[in-house]
Design a protein around this motif. Structure first.
Motif, mmCIF file in Angstrom:
data_model
loop_
_atom_site.group_PDB
_atom_site.id
_atom_site.type_symbol
_atom_site.label_atom_id
_atom_site.label_comp_id
_atom_site.label_asym_id
_atom_site.label_seq_id
_atom_site.Cartn_x
_atom_site.Cartn_y
_atom_site.Cartn_z
ATOM 1 N N GLY A 71 0.802 -1.221 0.000
ATOM 2 C CA GLY A 71 0.000 0.000 0.000
ATOM 3 C C GLY A 71 0.829 1.261 0.000
ATOM 4 O O GLY A 71 2.043 1.250 0.059
ATOM 5 N N VAL A 72 0.169 2.388 -0.078
ATOM 6 C CA VAL A 72 0.718 3.734 -0.025
ATOM 7 C C VAL A 72 1.867 3.920 -1.006
ATOM 8 O O VAL A 72 2.890 4.503 -0.691
ATOM 9 C CB VAL A 72 1.137 4.128 1.412
ATOM 10 C CG1 VAL A 72 1.383 5.615 1.510
ATOM 11 C CG2 VAL A 72 0.088 3.727 2.434
ATOM 12 N N GLY A 73 1.738 3.349 -2.188
ATOM 13 C CA GLY A 73 2.686 3.620 -3.249
ATOM 14 C C GLY A 73 4.039 2.952 -3.113
ATOM 15 O O GLY A 73 4.984 3.362 -3.756
ATOM 16 N N THR A 74 4.193 1.960 -2.253
ATOM 17 C CA THR A 74 5.477 1.294 -2.124
ATOM 18 C C THR A 74 5.420 -0.049 -2.824
ATOM 19 O O THR A 74 4.360 -0.632 -3.001
ATOM 20 C CB THR A 74 5.832 1.067 -0.637
ATOM 21 O OG1 THR A 74 4.809 0.257 -0.045
ATOM 22 C CG2 THR A 74 5.939 2.378 0.108
ATOM 23 N N GLN A 83 4.818 3.148 11.360
ATOM 24 C CA GLN A 83 4.581 4.386 12.102
ATOM 25 C C GLN A 83 4.825 5.610 11.215
ATOM 26 O O GLN A 83 4.083 6.588 11.279
ATOM 27 C CB GLN A 83 5.465 4.455 13.351
ATOM 28 C CG GLN A 83 5.133 5.619 14.266
ATOM 29 C CD GLN A 83 3.700 5.567 14.786
ATOM 30 O OE1 GLN A 83 3.223 4.528 15.209
ATOM 31 N NE2 GLN A 83 3.008 6.696 14.745
ATOM 32 N N ALA A 84 5.828 5.567 10.370
ATOM 33 C CA ALA A 84 6.097 6.681 9.462
ATOM 34 C C ALA A 84 4.946 6.855 8.482
ATOM 35 O O ALA A 84 4.533 7.983 8.183
ATOM 36 C CB ALA A 84 7.404 6.459 8.719
ATOM 37 N N THR A 85 4.413 5.746 7.999
ATOM 38 C CA THR A 85 3.271 5.807 7.087
ATOM 39 C C THR A 85 2.064 6.424 7.773
ATOM 40 O O THR A 85 1.375 7.279 7.209
ATOM 41 C CB THR A 85 2.922 4.396 6.569
ATOM 42 O OG1 THR A 85 4.072 3.846 5.936
ATOM 43 C CG2 THR A 85 1.769 4.451 5.581
ATOM 44 N N ILE A 86 1.803 5.994 9.017
ATOM 45 C CA ILE A 86 0.676 6.546 9.775
ATOM 46 C C ILE A 86 0.873 8.037 9.993
ATOM 47 O O ILE A 86 -0.067 8.832 9.836
ATOM 48 C CB ILE A 86 0.513 5.797 11.114
ATOM 49 C CG1 ILE A 86 0.037 4.367 10.861
ATOM 50 C CG2 ILE A 86 -0.457 6.534 12.038
ATOM 51 C CD1 ILE A 86 0.038 3.482 12.092
ATOM 52 N N ASP A 87 2.089 8.443 10.343
ATOM 53 C CA ASP A 87 2.358 9.877 10.549
ATOM 54 C C ASP A 87 2.151 10.679 9.270
ATOM 55 O O ASP A 87 1.600 11.780 9.301
ATOM 56 C CB ASP A 87 3.788 10.075 11.067
ATOM 57 C CG ASP A 87 3.975 9.544 12.487
ATOM 58 O OD1 ASP A 87 2.965 9.351 13.188
ATOM 59 O OD2 ASP A 87 5.145 9.317 12.882
ATOM 60 N N GLU A 88 2.583 10.122 8.143
ATOM 61 C CA GLU A 88 2.383 10.813 6.865
ATOM 62 C C GLU A 88 0.903 10.947 6.540
ATOM 63 O O GLU A 88 0.448 11.999 6.082
ATOM 64 C CB GLU A 88 3.098 10.066 5.742
ATOM 65 C CG GLU A 88 4.599 10.169 5.795
ATOM 66 C CD GLU A 88 5.272 9.313 4.734
ATOM 67 O OE1 GLU A 88 4.578 8.837 3.820
ATOM 68 O OE2 GLU A 88 6.498 9.143 4.825
ATOM 69 N N ILE A 93 -4.078 14.170 6.211
ATOM 70 C CA ILE A 93 -5.454 14.408 6.669
ATOM 71 C C ILE A 93 -5.576 15.803 7.262
ATOM 72 O O ILE A 93 -6.540 16.519 6.987
ATOM 73 C CB ILE A 93 -5.882 13.322 7.679
ATOM 74 C CG1 ILE A 93 -6.066 11.985 6.965
ATOM 75 C CG2 ILE A 93 -7.167 13.729 8.398
ATOM 76 C CD1 ILE A 93 -6.261 10.808 7.905
ATOM 77 N N ALA A 94 -4.599 16.202 8.069
ATOM 78 C CA ALA A 94 -4.632 17.542 8.653
ATOM 79 C C ALA A 94 -4.580 18.608 7.573
ATOM 80 O O ALA A 94 -5.308 19.611 7.627
ATOM 81 C CB ALA A 94 -3.464 17.719 9.626
ATOM 82 N N LEU A 95 -3.751 18.393 6.562
ATOM 83 C CA LEU A 95 -3.665 19.343 5.451
ATOM 84 C C LEU A 95 -4.987 19.418 4.701
ATOM 85 O O LEU A 95 -5.474 20.509 4.373
ATOM 86 C CB LEU A 95 -2.537 18.934 4.502
ATOM 87 C CG LEU A 95 -2.339 19.806 3.265
ATOM 88 C CD1 LEU A 95 -1.889 21.192 3.683
ATOM 89 C CD2 LEU A 95 -1.319 19.175 2.341
ATOM 90 N N LEU A 96 -5.581 18.268 4.429
ATOM 91 C CA LEU A 96 -6.866 18.247 3.725
ATOM 92 C C LEU A 96 -7.963 18.918 4.541
ATOM 93 O O LEU A 96 -8.803 19.627 3.993
ATOM 94 C CB LEU A 96 -7.261 16.811 3.389
ATOM 95 C CG LEU A 96 -6.426 16.153 2.292
ATOM 96 C CD1 LEU A 96 -6.784 14.679 2.176
ATOM 97 C CD2 LEU A 96 -6.637 16.848 0.971
#
Length: 108
Positions: A71-74, A83-88, A93-96
């Motif tokens: 997932g997530v393009g990897t 954890q890095a994926t979750i943080d990203e 989400i915050a930006l959106l």
């Protein structure tokens, strides 16, 4: 119009007509904006569902072929730090949310 009572009547009538016309325009504009927002929201929802279905189909195809998806393009060869994926994702989400709030405040 020498009679002030008659003049007041016509001025009041003109004021009522102008107010009525402006309210009509404002109401029509508001309905138009609501319609535009509804159409845009429906289009975004349609695009979202198409993207979800496409990703689900890709994942199902990959699973049938015996591949694993991370997932997530990897790619499977890349190591995934969960954890890095979750943080990203949280940052996105915050930006959106900020963008959505700014869009809503500018369209009102």
């Amino acid at each position: 119009m020498s009679n002030p009572l008659v003049q007041a009547f016509f001025v009041g009538r003109a004021v009522a007509e102008v107010i009525n016309e402006r309210l009509e325009v404002a109401f029509t504009d508001a309905l138009s904006e609501i319609g535009k927002f509804d159409a845009e929201a429906r289009e975004q929802l349609r695009q979202f569902t198409e993207e979800v279905a496409e990703r689900a189909n890709r994942a199902a195809t990959a699973a049938e072929a015996g591949q694993t998806t991370t997932g997530v393009g990897t790619t499977p060869a890349e190591s995934v730090d969960l954890q890095a994926t979750i943080d990203e994702l949280r940052a996105e989400i915050a930006l959106l949310r900020n963008e959505l709030q700014r869009y809503r405040s500018s369209s009102v």
